[in-house]
Design a protein around this motif. Structure first.
Motif, PDB file in Angstrom:
ATOM      1  N   SER A   1       0.828  -1.211   0.000  1.00 49.00           N
ATOM      2  CA  SER A   1       0.000   0.000   0.000  1.00 49.00           C
ATOM      3  C   SER A   1       0.857   1.254   0.000  1.00 49.00           C
ATOM      4  O   SER A   1       0.509   2.255  -0.646  1.00 49.00           O
ATOM      5  CB  SER A   1      -0.936  -0.011   1.207  1.00 49.00           C
ATOM      6  N   ARG A   2       1.984   1.217   0.694  1.00 45.57           N
ATOM      7  CA  ARG A   2       2.898   2.365   0.653  1.00 45.57           C
ATOM      8  C   ARG A   2       3.409   2.589  -0.769  1.00 45.57           C
ATOM      9  O   ARG A   2       3.476   3.723  -1.259  1.00 45.57           O
ATOM     10  CB  ARG A   2       4.071   2.148   1.609  1.00 45.57           C
ATOM     11  N   GLU A   3       3.749   1.507  -1.431  1.00 41.87           N
ATOM     12  CA  GLU A   3       4.229   1.610  -2.810  1.00 41.87           C
ATOM     13  C   GLU A   3       3.139   2.187  -3.710  1.00 41.87           C
ATOM     14  O   GLU A   3       3.413   3.028  -4.583  1.00 41.87           O
ATOM     15  CB  GLU A   3       4.661   0.232  -3.301  1.00 41.87           C
ATOM     16  N   ARG A   4       1.908   1.750  -3.492  1.00 41.69           N
ATOM     17  CA  ARG A   4       0.803   2.250  -4.318  1.00 41.69           C
ATOM     18  C   ARG A   4       0.574   3.739  -4.076  1.00 41.69           C
ATOM     19  O   ARG A   4       0.345   4.505  -5.018  1.00 41.69           O
ATOM     20  CB  ARG A   4      -0.477   1.459  -4.015  1.00 41.69           C
ATOM     21  N   LEU A   5       0.622   4.163  -2.812  1.00 43.82           N
ATOM     22  CA  LEU A   5       0.434   5.574  -2.488  1.00 43.82           C
ATOM     23  C   LEU A   5       1.527   6.434  -3.133  1.00 43.82           C
ATOM     24  O   LEU A   5       1.242   7.525  -3.651  1.00 43.82           O
ATOM     25  CB  LEU A   5       0.423   5.774  -0.977  1.00 43.82           C
ATOM     26  N   ARG A   6       2.744   5.958  -3.111  1.00 42.81           N
ATOM     27  CA  ARG A   6       3.836   6.728  -3.719  1.00 42.81           C
ATOM     28  C   ARG A   6       3.676   6.828  -5.227  1.00 42.81           C
ATOM     29  O   ARG A   6       4.042   7.845  -5.828  1.00 42.81           O
ATOM     30  CB  ARG A   6       5.175   6.117  -3.327  1.00 42.81           C
ATOM     31  N   ALA A   7       3.107   5.791  -5.843  1.00 42.35           N
ATOM     32  CA  ALA A   7       2.864   5.841  -7.279  1.00 42.35           C
ATOM     33  C   ALA A   7       1.718   6.792  -7.620  1.00 42.35           C
ATOM     34  O   ALA A   7       1.785   7.540  -8.603  1.00 42.35           O
ATOM     35  CB  ALA A   7       2.556   4.433  -7.803  1.00 42.35           C
ATOM     36  N   LEU A   8       0.674   6.766  -6.799  1.00 40.21           N
ATOM     37  CA  LEU A   8      -0.498   7.606  -7.054  1.00 40.21           C
ATOM     38  C   LEU A   8      -0.250   9.070  -6.723  1.00 40.21           C
ATOM     39  O   LEU A   8      -0.763   9.968  -7.399  1.00 40.21           O
ATOM     40  CB  LEU A   8      -1.686   7.106  -6.223  1.00 40.21           C
ATOM     41  N   PHE A   9       0.523   9.305  -5.651  1.00 36.17           N
ATOM     42  CA  PHE A   9       0.699  10.669  -5.130  1.00 36.17           C
ATOM     43  C   PHE A   9       2.178  10.944  -4.880  1.00 36.17           C
ATOM     44  O   PHE A   9       2.636  10.959  -3.734  1.00 36.17           O
ATOM     45  CB  PHE A   9      -0.101  10.846  -3.833  1.00 36.17           C
ATOM     46  N   PRO A  10       2.945  11.173  -5.939  1.00 37.16           N
ATOM     47  CA  PRO A  10       4.386  11.398  -5.753  1.00 37.16           C
ATOM     48  C   PRO A  10       4.713  12.641  -4.946  1.00 37.16           C
ATOM     49  O   PRO A  10       5.822  12.749  -4.399  1.00 37.16           O
ATOM     50  CB  PRO A  10       4.910  11.508  -7.194  1.00 37.16           C
ATOM     51  N   ALA A  11       3.771  13.579  -4.832  1.00 35.17           N
ATOM     52  CA  ALA A  11       4.009  14.789  -4.036  1.00 35.17           C
ATOM     53  C   ALA A  11       3.322  14.729  -2.681  1.00 35.17           C
ATOM     54  O   ALA A  11       3.090  15.762  -2.045  1.00 35.17           O
ATOM     55  CB  ALA A  11       3.538  16.026  -4.802  1.00 35.17           C
ATOM     56  N   ALA A  12       3.002  13.527  -2.207  1.00 40.57           N
ATOM     57  CA  ALA A  12       2.343  13.386  -0.907  1.00 40.57           C
ATOM     58  C   ALA A  12       3.236  13.871   0.223  1.00 40.57           C
ATOM     59  O   ALA A  12       4.466  13.846   0.132  1.00 40.57           O
ATOM     60  CB  ALA A  12       1.966  11.926  -0.666  1.00 40.57           C
ATOM     61  N   ILE A  13       2.606  14.306   1.302  1.00 41.54           N
ATOM     62  CA  ILE A  13       3.318  14.671   2.523  1.00 41.54           C
ATOM     63  C   ILE A  13       3.367  13.437   3.414  1.00 41.54           C
ATOM     64  O   ILE A  13       2.328  12.880   3.770  1.00 41.54           O
ATOM     65  CB  ILE A  13       2.606  15.826   3.261  1.00 41.54           C
ATOM     66  N   GLU A  14       4.562  12.999   3.745  1.00 39.82           N
ATOM     67  CA  GLU A  14       4.724  11.848   4.627  1.00 39.82           C
ATOM     68  C   GLU A  14       4.907  12.356   6.054  1.00 39.82           C
ATOM     69  O   GLU A  14       5.823  13.132   6.336  1.00 39.82           O
ATOM     70  CB  GLU A  14       5.897  10.989   4.172  1.00 39.82           C
ATOM     71  N   VAL A  15       4.033  11.933   6.932  1.00 42.21           N
ATOM     72  CA  VAL A  15       3.944  12.478   8.287  1.00 42.21           C
ATOM     73  C   VAL A  15       4.565  11.504   9.284  1.00 42.21           C
ATOM     74  O   VAL A  15       4.343  10.292   9.228  1.00 42.21           O
ATOM     75  CB  VAL A  15       2.469  12.761   8.644  1.00 42.21           C
ATOM     76  N   GLY A  16       5.345  12.044  10.204  1.00 43.56           N
ATOM     77  CA  GLY A  16       6.049  11.243  11.177  1.00 43.56           C
ATOM     78  C   GLY A  16       5.186  10.772  12.331  1.00 43.56           C
ATOM     79  O   GLY A  16       4.024  11.174  12.484  1.00 43.56           O
ATOM     80  N   SER A  17       5.775   9.930  13.185  1.00 43.28           N
ATOM     81  CA  SER A  17       5.027   9.261  14.241  1.00 43.28           C
ATOM     82  C   SER A  17       4.421  10.216  15.258  1.00 43.28           C
ATOM     83  O   SER A  17       3.274  10.044  15.676  1.00 43.28           O
ATOM     84  CB  SER A  17       5.922   8.246  14.952  1.00 43.28           C
ATOM     85  N   ALA A  18       5.175  11.217  15.703  1.00 43.79           N
ATOM     86  CA  ALA A  18       4.667  12.112  16.746  1.00 43.79           C
ATOM     87  C   ALA A  18       3.374  12.785  16.313  1.00 43.79           C
ATOM     88  O   ALA A  18       2.392  12.831  17.076  1.00 43.79           O
ATOM     89  CB  ALA A  18       5.724  13.149  17.112  1.00 43.79           C
TER      90      ALA A  18
END
Length: 285
Positions: A208-225
């Motif tokens: 699913s992470r791979e799919r999200l990166r393919a669909l949304f290359p400009a996504a904001i990846e948010v950290g754990s905190a």
């Protein structure tokens, strides 16, 4: 201007910030009149922790007022006694245009909410349909552009995704959640506009992470905190992003990406495992 990714390094995808445009939205919310933590069906719920209902109502009213101040409309759904989680209106179903699908909840403690939301949909003129398999509404079904991102793993059955695709005539992308703290898609992913999302990668399977990166290359990846502060349980009109203000790092990421973060406090409602998006069902045009 750049935005930092989860490693703290500048993210060059936003070296040129695209313009963000707000669009007037129509939301539905249910007051937390009967809100309480009477059972535990997610890791955030603790029946031994007291709930201040007056404070929950005040925080809910603050969110309601925020939407109105931003120029949006809000339908208020009447709460019903005996349904303490009905405040989490997003789970009631999915409405797009003239079509409405009502939720089929996993846990019996919430099952009667489906009837309550179906009556409300009917009163608005919809003819809500049900799915054979479990679906928990916009908790796991998030439209973005012409597609619907659909979560599974904890609450919504993957088999329901085909039913949703048929009901709305839209492409559905299945995403699988793996961390029980992020039991609905809307706790781990926020739709920011028709082409942009933010999400917490560890909440998803590798596929699913791979799919999200393919669909949304400009996504904001948010950290754990920020994810653990429920920061991704947010609502965006395409420019303004209403989010839990405790997720300060996410707020900075949003600002750097050209969005306007609008922080609110829903800490009392977080005791039930929900925040901004959980309390907001969008009626999509």
């Amino acid at each position: 201007m750049t935005v930092a990714d989860v490693s703290g390094e500048p993210d060059r995808r936003f070296s040129v910030v695209p313009p963000r445009r707000a669009r007037t939205r129509r939301y539905a919310m249910t007051p937390p009149t009967y809100f309480a933590v009477e059972y535990a069906i997610n890791p955030w719920m603790d029946v031994s922790t007291p709930v201040d209902t007056e404070r929950a109502v005040a925080q809910w009213e603050g969110l309601h007022r925020t939407y109105l101040d931003l120029g949006h409309s809000v339908e208020v759904v009447a709460p019903e006694p005996g349904l303490p989680d009905m405040v989490y209106a997003a789970n009631g179903g999915l409405i797009i245009g003239d079509r409405a699908v009502v939720a089929r909840f996993k846990y019996p403690q919430r099952a009667a909410e489906a009837s309550a939301y179906a009556r409300w949909m009917t009163d608005l003129g919809y003819s809500p349909v049900t799915t054979r398999h479990r679906n928990e509404g916009q908790g796991d079904l998030l439209p973005v552009g012409s597609m619907i991102l659909a979560g599974t793993g904890f609450r919504t059955d993957a088999e329901a995704h085909d039913e949703i695709a048929a009901a709305f005539g839209r492409r559905v992308e299945t995403l699988t959640l793996v961390d029980p703290r992020f039991y609905h898609l809307d706790t781990a992913l926020a739709v920011l506009d028709d082409t942009t999302v933010a999400y917490h990668p560890p909440a998803f399977t590798a596929a699913s992470r791979e799919r999200l990166r393919a669909l949304f290359p400009a996504a904001i990846e948010v950290g754990s905190a920020d994810a653990h502060a429920f920061g991704l349980n947010a609502v965006s009109d395409g420019r303004h992003v209403v989010y839990p203000r405790a997720a300060t790092g996410f707020g900075e990421q949003l600002r750097a990406a050209g969005f306007v973060p609008v922080g609110v406090d829903l800490s009392e409602l977080l005791k039930g495992g929900g925040s901004v998006k959980c309390c907001t069902l969008e009626l999509y045009g």
